[in-house]
Design a protein around this motif. Structure first.
Motif, short mmCIF file in Angstrom:
data_model
loop_
_atom_site.label_atom_id
_atom_site.label_comp_id
_atom_site.label_asym_id
_atom_site.label_seq_id
_atom_site.Cartn_x
_atom_site.Cartn_y
_atom_site.Cartn_z
N ILE A 37 0.82 -1.21 0.00
CA ILE A 37 0.00 0.00 0.00
C ILE A 37 0.85 1.26 0.00
N SER A 38 2.07 1.19 0.60
CA SER A 38 2.93 2.38 0.61
C SER A 38 3.29 2.78 -0.81
N ASN A 44 0.30 4.30 -2.62
CA ASN A 44 0.07 5.67 -2.17
C ASN A 44 1.04 6.65 -2.80
N ARG A 45 2.34 6.23 -2.84
CA ARG A 45 3.33 7.15 -3.42
C ARG A 45 3.00 7.42 -4.88
N PHE A 52 -0.48 9.71 -4.88
CA PHE A 52 -0.65 10.99 -4.22
C PHE A 52 0.59 11.87 -4.20
N LEU A 53 1.80 11.32 -4.44
CA LEU A 53 2.96 12.20 -4.50
C LEU A 53 3.23 12.52 -5.95
N PRO A 54 3.37 13.77 -6.30
CA PRO A 54 3.57 14.11 -7.71
C PRO A 54 4.96 13.65 -8.16
#
Lengths: 188, 126
Positions: free
Chosen positions: B114-115, B118-119, B122-124
């Motif tokens: 999941i990490s 997510n990266r 959600f992280l550009p």
């Protein structure tokens, strides 16, 4: 540096996110929920007292009225002290840990601190909650035996339930601090 | 070998069930409506009380109604709570084997942690 922005909760209520940067590796994120509305308090009180008056008319017992007043007062105190959360905040200190605080409407604060070595990651997870699928932020705790495993999931912002746009802001802020763990490992 | 086409055996089963269900229904009507005295004169004295001719259908309908609510409740109870690791992973994902990366091939199917997801979301990307 401090900034505050308005968002919406999962149910549509207006919430506010306040971000404070204390230092390069320390950030505080607080989500403030809407306060108890006078109109809903009056509505509930009127409903309970009308029902009690109806019971009094049926039973001719005046104890019903005093019991209703008592119940309303005690119920309000219990609600403000145990149920109604005013603000939920997250304090991330890069080398130390993460502190989660919930402040209730009566002034009570309940705090949990999680050491940084126990924190595996802070992620946005999706799950089914009461016939809805919601996004929520959670802290994944490291499993001591297994470097890839997750031993526990700590959900955050449970009563304010911010929507995805607010959660992305909180996620990015937390990740900026958690990334520093990888680039500057310190032996302790 | 298991096709849904009509067969002679299936036609016979169907007809037997048809006759059986009509017979059961007529028997139920006789039991419910014919007065007890007439049944006694015919020699049928050991049939169940007529109370059950009304009680059993009532029980069945209430059970069906409660069953809807029960199923809904069981579903809600089986949903993993927000703080359980079942929302992140399960036994199959923990034990999965990593296939070797091959050039010019589609990567093998696997459960992505999941990490990482997510990266990516959600992280550009820089």
């Amino acid at each position: 540096a401090m900034e505050e922005r308005r968002y919406r909760s999962a149910s549509g209520a207006p919430i506010a996110l306040r971000r404070r940067q204390h230092s390069a590796s320390c950030r505080e994120l607080a989500v403030r929920c809407p306060r108890l509305q006078l109109r809903s308090l009056s509505a509930v009180t009127c409903a309970v007292w009308l029902a009690a008056y109806g019971l009094f008319v049926l039973s001719e017992n005046s104890m019903v009225l005093s019991a209703a007043i008592f119940i309303t007062l005690i119920g309000l105190i219990i609600y403000l002290h145990f149920v109604k959360i005013d603000q939920e905040s997250l304090l991330v200190i890069g080398s130390l840990g993460i502190q989660v605080t919930s402040s209730y409407a009566s002034g009570k604060e309940s705090t949990t601190f999680i050491e940084m070595s126990q924190v595996k990651d802070v992620v946005i997870n999706e799950a089914i909650h009461m016939q809805k699928v919601i996004y929520y932020l959670c802290i994944l705790l490291q499993d001591p035996g297994d470097p890839q495993g997750v031993s526990e999931v700590v959900p955050l912002f449970q009563s304010s339930k911010p929507r995805l746009d607010c959660l992305i802001e909180v996620y990015k802020s937390c990740q900026e601090i958690l990334e520093q763990r990888m680039t500057a490992p310190q032996s302790s | 070998e298991n096709s849904p086409a009509p067969l002679p055996e299936r036609a016979i089963y169907g007809f037997a069930l048809f006759l059986g269900s009509w017979f059961g229904f007529i028997l139920y009507l006789i039991w419910a409506f014919i007065p007890e005295t007439w049944l006694f004169t015919l020699g049928l004295t050991y049939w169940p009380q007529k109370y059950w001719a009304v009680a059993l259908p009532a029980y069945l309908l209430v059970a069906i109604g409660v069953g809807y609510i029960l199923l809904f409740g069981i579903n809600m109870m089986s949903t993993a709570p927000l703080n359980s690791t079942d929302t992140i992973t399960d036994n199959y994902a923990k034990k999965q084997q990593q296939k070797k990366f091959q050039e010019e091939a589609i990567p093998a199917l696997r459960d992505i942690p999941i990490s990482e997801v997510n990266r990516m979301f959600f992280l550009p990307e820089k």
